[in-house]
Design a protein around this motif. Structure first.
Motif, mmCIF file in Angstrom:
data_model
loop_
_atom_site.group_PDB
_atom_site.id
_atom_site.type_symbol
_atom_site.label_atom_id
_atom_site.label_comp_id
_atom_site.label_asym_id
_atom_site.label_seq_id
_atom_site.Cartn_x
_atom_site.Cartn_y
_atom_site.Cartn_z
ATOM 1 N N SER A 251 -18.489 3.406 -5.286
ATOM 2 C CA SER A 251 -17.229 3.103 -4.524
ATOM 3 C C SER A 251 -17.438 1.529 -4.244
ATOM 4 N N ALA A 252 -16.741 0.736 -4.986
ATOM 5 C CA ALA A 252 -16.699 -0.825 -4.913
ATOM 6 C C ALA A 252 -15.375 -1.157 -3.870
ATOM 7 N N MET A 253 -14.727 -0.154 -3.551
ATOM 8 C CA MET A 253 -13.443 -0.517 -2.656
ATOM 9 C C MET A 253 -13.729 0.239 -1.441
ATOM 10 N N LYS A 254 -12.828 -0.283 -0.550
ATOM 11 C CA LYS A 254 -12.714 0.301 0.867
ATOM 12 C C LYS A 254 -11.237 0.317 1.242
ATOM 13 N N THR A 255 -10.991 1.473 1.828
ATOM 14 C CA THR A 255 -9.370 1.506 2.418
ATOM 15 C C THR A 255 -9.198 1.183 3.939
ATOM 16 N N LEU A 256 -8.613 0.031 4.113
ATOM 17 C CA LEU A 256 -8.226 -0.299 5.287
ATOM 18 C C LEU A 256 -6.794 0.255 5.936
ATOM 19 N N VAL A 257 -7.103 1.193 7.161
ATOM 20 C CA VAL A 257 -5.495 1.452 7.410
ATOM 21 C C VAL A 257 -5.424 0.436 8.668
ATOM 22 N N VAL A 258 -4.526 -0.354 9.018
ATOM 23 C CA VAL A 258 -4.166 -1.004 10.145
ATOM 24 C C VAL A 258 -2.924 -0.865 10.909
ATOM 25 N N SER A 259 -2.829 -0.672 12.022
ATOM 26 C CA SER A 259 -1.535 -0.389 12.695
ATOM 27 C C SER A 259 -1.500 -1.486 13.786
ATOM 28 N N THR A 260 -0.093 -2.069 13.688
ATOM 29 C CA THR A 260 0.061 -3.208 14.918
ATOM 30 C C THR A 260 1.269 -2.832 15.803
ATOM 31 N N SER A 261 1.290 -3.686 16.922
ATOM 32 C CA SER A 261 2.395 -3.229 17.663
ATOM 33 C C SER A 261 3.807 -4.059 16.939
ATOM 34 N N ASP A 262 4.877 -3.626 17.485
ATOM 35 C CA ASP A 262 6.148 -3.960 16.876
ATOM 36 C C ASP A 262 6.163 -5.520 16.800
ATOM 37 N N MET A 263 6.438 -6.019 15.686
ATOM 38 C CA MET A 263 6.616 -7.592 15.505
ATOM 39 C C MET A 263 7.833 -7.816 15.324
ATOM 40 N N ASN A 264 8.987 -7.159 15.752
ATOM 41 C CA ASN A 264 10.307 -7.489 15.537
ATOM 42 C C ASN A 264 10.646 -8.088 14.216
ATOM 43 N N GLY A 265 10.283 -7.376 13.409
ATOM 44 C CA GLY A 265 10.787 -8.075 11.869
ATOM 45 C C GLY A 265 10.109 -9.284 11.435
ATOM 46 N N LYS A 266 9.113 -9.810 12.276
ATOM 47 C CA LYS A 266 8.406 -10.767 11.788
ATOM 48 C C LYS A 266 7.039 -10.500 11.136
ATOM 49 N N ALA A 267 7.081 -9.337 10.589
ATOM 50 C CA ALA A 267 5.940 -8.996 9.851
ATOM 51 C C ALA A 267 5.293 -9.809 8.593
ATOM 52 N N PRO A 268 4.316 -10.149 8.672
ATOM 53 C CA PRO A 268 3.746 -10.915 7.590
ATOM 54 C C PRO A 268 3.549 -10.330 6.234
ATOM 55 N N ASP A 269 3.503 -11.161 5.362
ATOM 56 C CA ASP A 269 3.123 -10.563 3.958
ATOM 57 C C ASP A 269 1.911 -9.975 3.815
ATOM 58 N N MET A 270 1.894 -8.475 3.860
ATOM 59 C CA MET A 270 0.639 -8.017 3.879
ATOM 60 C C MET A 270 -0.460 -8.093 2.784
ATOM 61 N N ALA A 271 0.293 -8.517 1.718
ATOM 62 C CA ALA A 271 -0.277 -8.525 0.138
ATOM 63 C C ALA A 271 -1.205 -9.504 0.104
ATOM 64 N N GLN A 272 -1.317 -10.600 1.284
ATOM 65 C CA GLN A 272 -2.332 -11.519 1.222
ATOM 66 C C GLN A 272 -3.680 -10.794 1.597
ATOM 67 N N TYR A 273 -3.688 -9.855 2.227
ATOM 68 C CA TYR A 273 -4.855 -9.357 2.847
ATOM 69 C C TYR A 273 -5.696 -8.449 1.623
ATOM 70 N N GLY A 274 -4.749 -7.737 0.674
ATOM 71 C CA GLY A 274 -5.457 -6.882 -0.228
ATOM 72 C C GLY A 274 -4.274 -6.088 -0.683
ATOM 73 N N ASN A 275 -4.680 -5.213 -1.593
ATOM 74 C CA ASN A 275 -3.770 -4.336 -2.350
ATOM 75 C C ASN A 275 -2.956 -3.266 -1.355
ATOM 76 N N VAL A 276 -1.677 -3.460 -1.426
ATOM 77 C CA VAL A 276 -1.144 -2.555 -0.354
ATOM 78 C C VAL A 276 -0.814 -1.275 -1.183
ATOM 79 N N LEU A 277 -1.335 -0.188 -0.463
ATOM 80 C CA LEU A 277 -1.232 1.344 -1.112
ATOM 81 C C LEU A 277 0.125 1.868 -0.560
ATOM 82 N N LYS A 278 0.174 1.540 0.694
ATOM 83 C CA LYS A 278 1.017 2.043 1.164
ATOM 84 C C LYS A 278 1.758 1.376 2.614
ATOM 85 N N ALA A 279 2.918 1.178 2.551
ATOM 86 C CA ALA A 279 3.586 0.451 3.608
ATOM 87 C C ALA A 279 4.634 1.039 4.417
#
Lengths: 332, 262
Positions: A251-279
């Motif tokens: 397995s050359a890959m890892k799966t990261l599941v990240v939860s954040t507190s509410d950012m009032n719609g100012k959520a950054p583009d998660m794609a800059q961190y990696g391949n988004v599997l589920k948003a």
């Protein structure tokens, strides 16, 4: 080399299969002059299995798993290589060996469908020469363990697939073999019964220190039962070691599941961190390469109001799939 | 050998218990056997309305042959064919693997598994026909003759078993063997007449190729006082020879199966 386990060295099986081109003319020609093609079903595999081990044998269809199992149980002559099961050469089909091994094939039934399983058990008692008292005790114990009470008195044809497979398993173990060859024993069986069969195999292994070689398409079987797996593809061994190691290696890959507190719609583009599997709102599942995982994790923690973060390996099914999809690159 | 009989006993017991549940099969079998018997007797009567003897056999003696024929076909139908049929199915469906992983001689195992209970009706009918024929002949059979008859019957059964086994091993190479079995069955039908009445080429075929002669004619000869010790001795050697050859061929086929099957 242990005389109580399984020893395999440079084992090879080459089939000669008739080959013909499409078309009537070719068909007529092949009647008289047949061309043969050599197929290397098993191509120089080597492994040893200690007594009491449960080993999962993994590989796609046609990888050579069943051919290997058949050579181990004496049903096929190897083309070349060394082979020993409990100190015997299986192809000789000696009574002493056959008395101590068993073969279960999920796709085929050894029970007679017209009669109740309990009658077939009686035949196995006679064939294996099991003393009556011992036989009754073992049989009733196993029937209870598999929750087959009542069902073994019905003709096998009236049982469901799952019930039948459980009955097959009992029949295959009545003579208390020390080596079990299980080829897809849980195929087509529902999840509850699969679990029951797994427990049964585990308990049998534990109680009798029996060696088990298991093939299965259900990773749940392998995860529950096998510490060690042997991955075979195109007749050669790609991996032999513990299940965790398989994950680490392939397995050359890892799966990261990240939860954040509410950012009032100012959520950054998660794609800059990696391949988004589920948003989902405030929760994203990312796929990143194993090497980058630590940095990505650090960046996520620095950039975002993270409330929870987990780093996981991808599911084992996915890993196996990758292994078989590109065996040559990864196997290096 | 002893283990073989033990296994046969156990398998038979289970077969019988199972078959007892289907009594309709019994009545169907009785009806079918009665029909075969009636047609056979009518044909024989027609033949003997034109002649007094056939190939040196009188009507009553021919009835004895017919009795032996019925008896033998009942034995083959009850004990041999069902086993061979099951064996060929096992090869086709890959279940032979389970037989080969058992600590028992595979030939013994495939030969003792099945018993078609109701076909034994033919054996009973055969015995009755035979008894009637012997009464009609009016000649007292000696103990020696009875013994020779028993031996000839047993050897005849072994010969048929060997021939059918040899034919069935073709299943290891090809899948369409049932036609061959049907053919053997039809040729066996020729056994209801003494082989002596057939032209030479056919008689030789029926003696050595598909040995109906040994299976039916020889036992009947024993009962009607025609059997020479030479024939009996020859039958014995032929039986041993065929049993040996069929086992060799069986092993050869098995080797092919385990050598190549996927």
């Amino acid at each position: 080399m242990s005389t109580n386990g399984i020893h395999v060295k440079d084992l090879t099986k080459v089939y000669r299969v008739p080959e013909r081109e499409a078309g009537l003319k070719a068909a007529v020609v092949s009647l008289l002059q047949r061309k043969h093609k050599e197929v290397r079903a098993v191509d120089g595999i080597t492994f040893d299995i200690e007594p009491g081990e449960i080993v999962g044998f993994l590989g796609p269809n046609g990888a050579g798993k069943t051919t290997t199992l058949k050579m181990l149980s004496g049903l096929l002559y190897p083309t070349s290589g060394e082979l020993s099961v409990l100190g015997h050469l299986p192809e000789k089909r000696q009574r002493e060996l056959l008395q101590r091994i068993t073969l279960v094939m999920g796709q085929r039934s050894q029970l007679n469908w017209d009669i109740p399983a309990i009658d077939s058990y009686d035949l196995y008692r006679a064939i294996y020469g099991i003393p009556q008292e011992q036989f009754t005790k073992i049989r009733d114990e196993m029937i209870a363990l598999m929750q087959l009470q009542g069902l073994v008195n019905k003709p096998v044809r009236n049982l469901s697939l799952g019930e039948r497979m459980k009955a097959e398993m009992v029949g295959a173990l009545l003579h208390q073999p020390q080596v079990l060859f299980l080829d897809e024993p849980t195929i087509g069986v529902d999840v509850t019964m699969q679990r029951r069969m797994r427990t049964f195999i585990q308990e049998y292994n534990h109680k009798h220190k029996a060696t088990v070689l298991l093939t299965s398409h259900y990773m749940a079987d392998v995860q529950a039962l096998c510490k060690r797996v042997i991955v075979i593809h195109h007749g050669t061994i790609l991996y032999d070691g513990d299940l965790a190691g398989l994950v680490g290696r392939f397995s050359a890959m890892k799966t990261l599941v990240v939860s954040t507190s509410d950012m009032n719609g100012k959520a950054p583009d998660m794609a800059q961190y990696g391949n988004v599997l589920k948003a989902e709102p405030n929760r994203t599942t990312l796929r990143v390469s194993k090497a980058e995982a630590p940095q990505v994790t650090a960046r996520l923690l620095a950039d975002l109001p993270v409330t929870d973060l987990t780093v996981e390996d991808p599911p084992i099914e996915e890993i196996i799939e990758t292994v078989f999809a590109t065996p040559d690159e990864i196997a290096q | 050998m002893l283990r073989g009989f033990q296994l046969f006993g156990l398998f038979s017991r289970i077969s019988i218990l199972n078959e007892m549940q289907y009594r309709a099969n019994f009545f169907i079998q009785v009806f079918q056997s009665a029909l075969t018997l009636t047609t056979g007797l009518i044909v024989m009567n027609v033949v003997f309305s034109y002649t007094q003897t056939l190939g040196g056999w009188t009507h009553a003696e021919l009835l004895a042959i017919y009795g032996v024929f019925f008896l033998m076909s009942g034995l083959v139908g009850a004990l041999i064919f069902p086993n061979i049929w099951a064996f060929m199915e096992d090869v086709r469906e890959g279940r032979l693997d389970f037989i080969l992983t058992k600590p028992e001689d595979a030939q013994v195992l495939i030969s003792v598994r099945q018993l078609a209970l109701w076909r034994l009706v033919d054996v009973i009918i055969g015995v009755v026909v035979l008894a009637i024929a012997l009464t009609q002949i009016g000649q007292q059979s000696s103990w020696l003759q009875a013994l020779a008859f028993g031996a000839a019957l047993l050897m005849g059964a072994v010969i048929l078993y060997s021939i059918i086994l040899i034919a069935s091993t073709a299943a290891f190479w090809s899948v369409r063997v049932w036609e061959m079995m049907e053919m053997i069955g039809s040729i066996f039908q020729a056994g209801r007449w003494p082989v002596g009445i057939y032209p030479d080429w056919l008689r030789l075929g029926l003696t050595y190729l598909i040995p109906v002669a040994f299976a039916v004619t020889v036992p009947a000869e024993a009962l009607t006082g025609r059997l020479t010790p030479q024939t009996l001795l020859f039958t014995f050697f032929f039986t041993v020879f065929l049993a040996f050859i069929s086992r060799k061929i069986w092993f050869y086929g098995l080797k092919n199966y385990t050598g190549a099957s996927a």
